[in-house]
Design a protein around this motif. Structure first.
Motif, PDB file in Angstrom:
ATOM      1  N   ARG A 190       6.588 -12.355  -6.479  1.00 33.71           N
ATOM      2  CA  ARG A 190       5.374 -11.943  -7.193  1.00 33.71           C
ATOM      3  C   ARG A 190       4.133 -12.433  -6.449  1.00 33.71           C
ATOM      4  N   ARG A 191       4.172 -13.652  -5.951  1.00 31.15           N
ATOM      5  CA  ARG A 191       3.024 -14.224  -5.246  1.00 31.15           C
ATOM      6  C   ARG A 191       2.716 -13.445  -3.964  1.00 31.15           C
ATOM      7  N   THR A 192       3.744 -13.002  -3.252  1.00 32.86           N
ATOM      8  CA  THR A 192       3.527 -12.206  -2.038  1.00 32.86           C
ATOM      9  C   THR A 192       2.856 -10.887  -2.388  1.00 32.86           C
TER      10      THR A 192
ATOM     11  N   TYR B 192       0.836  -1.206   0.000  1.00 34.58           N
ATOM     12  CA  TYR B 192       0.000   0.000   0.000  1.00 34.58           C
ATOM     13  C   TYR B 192       0.871   1.257   0.000  1.00 34.58           C
ATOM     14  N   MET B 193       1.880   1.294   0.859  1.00 36.70           N
ATOM     15  CA  MET B 193       2.761   2.469   0.929  1.00 36.70           C
ATOM     16  C   MET B 193       3.530   2.664  -0.377  1.00 36.70           C
ATOM     17  N   TYR B 194       3.944   1.563  -0.988  1.00 39.74           N
ATOM     18  CA  TYR B 194       4.625   1.638  -2.281  1.00 39.74           C
ATOM     19  C   TYR B 194       3.701   2.252  -3.331  1.00 39.74           C
TER      20      TYR B 194
ATOM     21  N   ILE C 161       6.707  -4.093  -8.843  1.00 33.22           N
ATOM     22  CA  ILE C 161       6.478  -3.954  -7.396  1.00 33.22           C
ATOM     23  C   ILE C 161       7.326  -4.979  -6.649  1.00 33.22           C
ATOM     24  N   ALA C 162       7.277  -6.232  -7.101  1.00 36.79           N
ATOM     25  CA  ALA C 162       8.028  -7.304  -6.447  1.00 36.79           C
ATOM     26  C   ALA C 162       9.526  -7.014  -6.465  1.00 36.79           C
ATOM     27  N   GLY C 163      10.028  -6.590  -7.608  1.00 37.12           N
ATOM     28  CA  GLY C 163      11.457  -6.316  -7.718  1.00 37.12           C
ATOM     29  C   GLY C 163      11.916  -5.172  -6.837  1.00 37.12           C
TER      30      GLY C 163
ATOM     31  N   TYR D 157       0.007   2.456 -11.999  1.00 35.11           N
ATOM     32  CA  TYR D 157      -0.083   1.217 -12.770  1.00 35.11           C
ATOM     33  C   TYR D 157       1.252   0.486 -12.917  1.00 35.11           C
ATOM     34  N   PRO D 158       1.969   0.292 -11.817  1.00 38.80           N
ATOM     35  CA  PRO D 158       3.182  -0.524 -11.927  1.00 38.80           C
ATOM     36  C   PRO D 158       2.810  -1.996 -12.100  1.00 38.80           C
TER      37      PRO D 158
END
Length: 85
Positions: free
Chosen positions: A48-50, A20-22, A40-42, A34-35
């Motif tokens: 990615r699953r998290t 959320y903060m990201y 986001i994961a990187g 729209y990332p």
């Protein structure tokens, strides 16, 4: 930083708070961004699953909506995230 008050007080898992903060940090005046899930994961050094689980947590809490975006040729593009709260 008052927009994080509800996040801090929530029972959300830390993964959801982090995502959320990201997203809030990258959102525009309409609270949209729209990332890709991979981006986001990187950047957060999460799987990615998290990230997918965190987004689902935020949707269930009513703090986020997501919408699939499409290219002109009909192909899928990244998701459009709209933050609530």
């Amino acid at each position: 930083m008052t927009y994080f008050a509800s996040i801090y007080a929530s029972n959300l898992p830390h993964r959801a708070r982090t995502v959320y903060m990201y997203l809030k940090d990258r959102s525009n005046k309409e609270n949209q961004c729209y990332p890709s899930i991979g981006t986001i994961a990187g950047e957060l050094q999460l799987s990615r699953r998290t990230v997918e689980r965190a987004i689902a947590d935020l949707e269930c809490a009513g703090l986020l909506t997501k919408e699939q975006r499409w290219r002109e040729n009909g192909g899928r593009s990244s998701l459009l995230f709209t933050l609530k709260g």
